[in-house]
Design an enzyme around this catalytic site. Sequence first.
Site, PDB file in Angstrom:
ATOM      1  N   SER A   1      -2.788  -1.027   9.392  1.00 32.20           N
ATOM      2  CA  SER A   1      -3.863  -0.964  10.396  1.00 32.20           C
ATOM      3  C   SER A   1      -5.120  -1.670   9.912  1.00 32.20           C
ATOM      4  O   SER A   1      -6.066  -1.841  10.674  1.00 32.20           O
ATOM      5  CB  SER A   1      -4.199   0.507  10.699  1.00 32.20           C
ATOM      6  OG  SER A   1      -4.690   1.133   9.499  1.00 32.20           O
TER       7      SER A   1
ATOM      8  N   GLN B   1       0.856  -1.194   0.000  1.00 33.63           N
ATOM      9  CA  GLN B   1       0.000   0.000   0.000  1.00 33.63           C
ATOM     10  C   GLN B   1       0.890   1.241   0.000  1.00 33.63           C
ATOM     11  O   GLN B   1       0.389   2.355  -0.198  1.00 33.63           O
ATOM     12  CB  GLN B   1      -0.896   0.023   1.238  1.00 33.63           C
ATOM     13  CG  GLN B   1      -1.849  -1.151   1.347  1.00 33.63           C
ATOM     14  CD  GLN B   1      -2.567  -1.145   2.678  1.00 33.63           C
ATOM     15  OE1 GLN B   1      -3.637  -0.556   2.842  1.00 33.63           O
ATOM     16  NE2 GLN B   1      -1.944  -1.768   3.667  1.00 33.63           N
TER      17      GLN B   1
ATOM     18  N   ALA C   1       8.575  -4.148  13.158  1.00 33.72           N
ATOM     19  CA  ALA C   1       8.785  -4.884  11.897  1.00 33.72           C
ATOM     20  C   ALA C   1      10.251  -5.284  11.716  1.00 33.72           C
ATOM     21  O   ALA C   1      10.556  -6.394  11.253  1.00 33.72           O
ATOM     22  CB  ALA C   1       8.322  -4.032  10.721  1.00 33.72           C
TER      23      ALA C   1
ATOM     24  N   HIS D   1      -1.239   1.412  -4.459  1.00 30.55           N
ATOM     25  CA  HIS D   1      -1.614   2.823  -4.267  1.00 30.55           C
ATOM     26  C   HIS D   1      -0.684   3.760  -5.019  1.00 30.55           C
ATOM     27  O   HIS D   1      -0.695   4.969  -4.773  1.00 30.55           O
ATOM     28  CB  HIS D   1      -1.606   3.171  -2.774  1.00 30.55           C
ATOM     29  CG  HIS D   1      -2.702   2.497  -2.011  1.00 30.55           C
ATOM     30  ND1 HIS D   1      -2.725   2.436  -0.647  1.00 30.55           N
ATOM     31  CD2 HIS D   1      -3.819   1.861  -2.432  1.00 30.55           C
ATOM     32  CE1 HIS D   1      -3.815   1.783  -0.255  1.00 30.55           C
ATOM     33  NE2 HIS D   1      -4.491   1.418  -1.316  1.00 30.55           N
TER      34      HIS D   1
HETATM   35  C1  BV8 Z   1     -11.543   2.294  -3.828  1.00 33.25           C
HETATM   36  C2  BV8 Z   1      -2.705   7.606  -0.998  1.00 33.25           C
HETATM   37  C3  BV8 Z   1     -13.152   1.453  -5.361  1.00 33.25           C
HETATM   38  C4  BV8 Z   1      -1.289   7.490  -1.236  1.00 33.25           C
HETATM   39  C5  BV8 Z   1      -4.148   6.112   0.203  1.00 33.25           C
HETATM   40  C6  BV8 Z   1     -15.257  -0.694   1.124  1.00 33.25           C
HETATM   41  C7  BV8 Z   1     -14.856  -1.295  -0.069  1.00 33.25           C
HETATM   42  C8  BV8 Z   1     -14.159  -0.568  -1.034  1.00 33.25           C
HETATM   43  C9  BV8 Z   1     -13.846   0.783  -0.791  1.00 33.25           C
HETATM   44  C10 BV8 Z   1     -14.235   1.375   0.397  1.00 33.25           C
HETATM   45  C11 BV8 Z   1     -14.932   0.645   1.344  1.00 33.25           C
HETATM   46  N1  BV8 Z   1     -15.194   1.482   2.370  1.00 33.25           N
HETATM   47  C12 BV8 Z   1     -14.657   2.703   2.117  1.00 33.25           C
HETATM   48  C13 BV8 Z   1     -14.071   2.680   0.934  1.00 33.25           C
HETATM   49  C14 BV8 Z   1     -13.397   3.817   0.294  1.00 33.25           C
HETATM   50  C15 BV8 Z   1     -11.931   3.982   0.697  1.00 33.25           C
HETATM   51  C16 BV8 Z   1     -11.616   3.517   2.092  1.00 33.25           C
HETATM   52  O1  BV8 Z   1     -11.151   2.411   2.306  1.00 33.25           O
HETATM   53  N2  BV8 Z   1     -11.831   4.404   3.059  1.00 33.25           N
HETATM   54  C17 BV8 Z   1     -11.488   4.078   4.428  1.00 33.25           C
HETATM   55  C18 BV8 Z   1     -10.955   5.327   5.125  1.00 33.25           C
HETATM   56  C19 BV8 Z   1     -12.715   3.500   5.109  1.00 33.25           C
HETATM   57  N3  BV8 Z   1     -11.103   3.284  -0.237  1.00 33.25           N
HETATM   58  C20 BV8 Z   1     -10.775   3.891  -1.404  1.00 33.25           C
HETATM   59  O2  BV8 Z   1     -11.194   4.981  -1.751  1.00 33.25           O
HETATM   60  C21 BV8 Z   1      -9.867   3.123  -2.331  1.00 33.25           C
HETATM   61  N4  BV8 Z   1     -10.467   3.042  -3.634  1.00 33.25           N
HETATM   62  O3  BV8 Z   1     -12.087   1.708  -2.937  1.00 33.25           O
HETATM   63  O4  BV8 Z   1     -11.981   2.264  -5.140  1.00 33.25           O
HETATM   64  C22 BV8 Z   1     -12.703   0.116  -5.809  1.00 33.25           C
HETATM   65  C23 BV8 Z   1     -12.371  -0.892  -4.883  1.00 33.25           C
HETATM   66  C24 BV8 Z   1     -11.980  -2.131  -5.336  1.00 33.25           C
HETATM   67  C25 BV8 Z   1     -11.902  -2.378  -6.680  1.00 33.25           C
HETATM   68  C26 BV8 Z   1     -12.242  -1.367  -7.579  1.00 33.25           C
HETATM   69  C27 BV8 Z   1     -12.651  -0.123  -7.148  1.00 33.25           C
HETATM   70  C28 BV8 Z   1      -8.532   3.844  -2.498  1.00 33.25           C
HETATM   71  C29 BV8 Z   1      -7.704   3.652  -1.270  1.00 33.25           C
HETATM   72  C30 BV8 Z   1      -6.308   4.277  -1.467  1.00 33.25           C
HETATM   73  C31 BV8 Z   1      -6.281   5.619  -0.831  1.00 33.25           C
HETATM   74  N5  BV8 Z   1      -4.936   6.165  -0.820  1.00 33.25           N
HETATM   75  N6  BV8 Z   1      -3.053   6.822   0.197  1.00 33.25           N
HETATM   76  C32 BV8 Z   1      -0.553   8.144  -0.113  1.00 33.25           C
HETATM   77  O5  BV8 Z   1      -0.735   9.363   0.096  1.00 33.25           O
HETATM   78  O6  BV8 Z   1       0.202   7.419   0.537  1.00 33.25           O
HETATM   79  S1  BV8 Z   1      -4.539   5.145   1.538  1.00 33.25           S
HETATM   80  C33 BV8 Z   1      -3.507   5.387   2.869  1.00 33.25           C
HETATM   81  O7  BV8 Z   1      -3.872   4.407   3.861  1.00 33.25           O
HETATM   82  C34 BV8 Z   1      -2.077   5.045   2.553  1.00 33.25           C
HETATM   83  O8  BV8 Z   1      -1.822   4.809   1.205  1.00 33.25           O
HETATM   84  C35 BV8 Z   1      -1.809   3.760   3.292  1.00 33.25           C
HETATM   85  O9  BV8 Z   1      -1.140   2.890   2.468  1.00 33.25           O
HETATM   86  C36 BV8 Z   1      -3.164   3.258   3.550  1.00 33.25           C
HETATM   87  C37 BV8 Z   1      -3.262   2.247   4.648  1.00 33.25           C
HETATM   88  O10 BV8 Z   1      -2.653   2.782   5.810  1.00 33.25           O
HETATM   89  P1  BV8 Z   1      -1.556   1.882   6.545  1.00 33.25           P
HETATM   90  O11 BV8 Z   1      -0.452   1.619   5.604  1.00 33.25           O
HETATM   91  O12 BV8 Z   1      -2.218   0.719   7.165  1.00 33.25           O
HETATM   92  O13 BV8 Z   1      -1.017   2.899   7.634  1.00 33.25           O
HETATM   93  P2  BV8 Z   1      -1.640   3.180   9.082  1.00 33.25           P
HETATM   94  O14 BV8 Z   1      -0.950   4.367   9.643  1.00 33.25           O
HETATM   95  O15 BV8 Z   1      -3.134   3.178   9.010  1.00 33.25           O
HETATM   96  O16 BV8 Z   1      -1.219   1.895   9.951  1.00 33.25           O
HETATM   97  C38 BV8 Z   1       0.152   1.637  10.192  1.00 33.25           C
HETATM   98  C39 BV8 Z   1       0.222   0.345  10.993  1.00 33.25           C
HETATM   99  O17 BV8 Z   1       1.603   0.025  11.204  1.00 33.25           O
HETATM  100  C40 BV8 Z   1      -0.409   0.460  12.364  1.00 33.25           C
HETATM  101  O18 BV8 Z   1      -1.209  -0.699  12.605  1.00 33.25           O
HETATM  102  C41 BV8 Z   1       0.787   0.502  13.326  1.00 33.25           C
HETATM  103  O19 BV8 Z   1       0.499  -0.153  14.554  1.00 33.25           O
HETATM  104  C42 BV8 Z   1       1.817  -0.282  12.565  1.00 33.25           C
HETATM  105  N7  BV8 Z   1       3.206   0.109  12.868  1.00 33.25           N
HETATM  106  C43 BV8 Z   1       3.687   1.340  13.169  1.00 33.25           C
HETATM  107  N8  BV8 Z   1       5.025   1.261  13.389  1.00 33.25           N
HETATM  108  C44 BV8 Z   1       5.381  -0.028  13.194  1.00 33.25           C
HETATM  109  C45 BV8 Z   1       4.221  -0.768  12.861  1.00 33.25           C
HETATM  110  N9  BV8 Z   1       4.247  -2.089  12.643  1.00 33.25           N
HETATM  111  C46 BV8 Z   1       5.451  -2.712  12.725  1.00 33.25           C
HETATM  112  N10 BV8 Z   1       6.600  -2.061  13.031  1.00 33.25           N
HETATM  113  C47 BV8 Z   1       6.601  -0.741  13.277  1.00 33.25           C
HETATM  114  N11 BV8 Z   1       7.766  -0.122  13.594  1.00 33.25           N
END
Ligand code: BV8
Length: 238
Positions: free
Chosen positions: A178, A91, A220, A109
């Site tokens: 997450s 991602q 990680a 992404h």
């Molecule tokens: C889409 C842009 C339709 C790039 C990003 C249900 C079904 C389908 C879609 C939806 C749905 N419900 C809602 C939706 C719409 C939406 C969505 O999911 N919204 C959410 C908020 C509910 N989804 C979309 O719009 C997507 N498109 O659905 O199109 C479709 C679907 C399928 C097929 C055809 C059409 C588009 C989603 C992409 C959006 N763009 N980013 C950028 O700027 O980077 S998403 C954004 O969140 C980032 O890209 C990132 O990759 C992504 C996920 O976040 P994580 O990587 O998990 O990061 P996070 O901080 O959340 O978590 C970090 C984790 O690491 C934590 O758990 C933490 O504990 C852990 N951690 C921290 N430090 C460490 C660690 N682990 C280990 N070691 C460490 N040291």
Amino acid sequence: MQTRNIFILTGSGISAESGLSTFRDKDGLWAKYNIADVASIEGYQRDPRGVLDFYNVRRANLVGARPNAAHLALAELGARWRHGVVTLVTQNIDNLHELAGFRNVIHMHGELNKMRCGDCGDVRLADDDLTLELVCCACGNIGGLRPHVVWFGEIPLEMDTIYEALARADMFVSIGTSGAVYPAAGFVQAAQEAGIKTVEINLEPSENADMFDIAHYGKASEAVPAWVGEILRGAGAV
Ligand code: BV8
């Protein structure tokens, strides 16, 4: 049953120890910026210059970032696994999996180091800041160049390839995410429904932690090399 094809999904947590911000941690990007303003097509249409600058800053931060032990361990697994295919879907829009040596990373992404022309679709490396004054080398239009990144409301990249690899997998491994963003967050359910082994490696339980058969919690840079070593030893690859 012998594991053959491994499907790995990574999120920003795998790059946290390389100095790159995560999104939903307390000091993450979404604590500082409004997603709708900087990571949605509507935000870009409202303020294109502001969105280009948001990604220009992140691209500049990427310049000094180096892969950590987790990226390197996955690259080693990809190079040494002889029992089938290791598919890596990230991602993340950083290039740390590539810098660690993993070949054929699937960036669902998009990629921070690439730009796309909104007018002709041309995609190429962005080796400098993106501005509204840039001319597209392919079509000659001005003002259409944007980050080659998937915003909320846009369709992720290579979804057919991803679902085909998931259908062939014997093991699904989620690392550093997450589980908040779909469709990536839905992959574990598809894996569960296919009856394959599901593994979560994360700092703490993710939003869909209860869908995993096995979990390794910790940083990680420690948990991923330990898991890779276990997998390679178990398969007699060391
Ligand atoms: C889409 C842009 C339709 C790039 C990003 C249900 C079904 C389908 C879609 C939806 C749905 N419900 C809602 C939706 C719409 C939406 C969505 O999911 N919204 C959410 C908020 C509910 N989804 C979309 O719009 C997507 N498109 O659905 O199109 C479709 C679907 C399928 C097929 C055809 C059409 C588009 C989603 C992409 C959006 N763009 N980013 C950028 O700027 O980077 S998403 C954004 O969140 C980032 O890209 C990132 O990759 C992504 C996920 O976040 P994580 O990587 O998990 O990061 P996070 O901080 O959340 O978590 C970090 C984790 O690491 C934590 O758990 C933490 O504990 C852990 N951690 C921290 N430090 C460490 C660690 N682990 C280990 N070691 C460490 N040291």
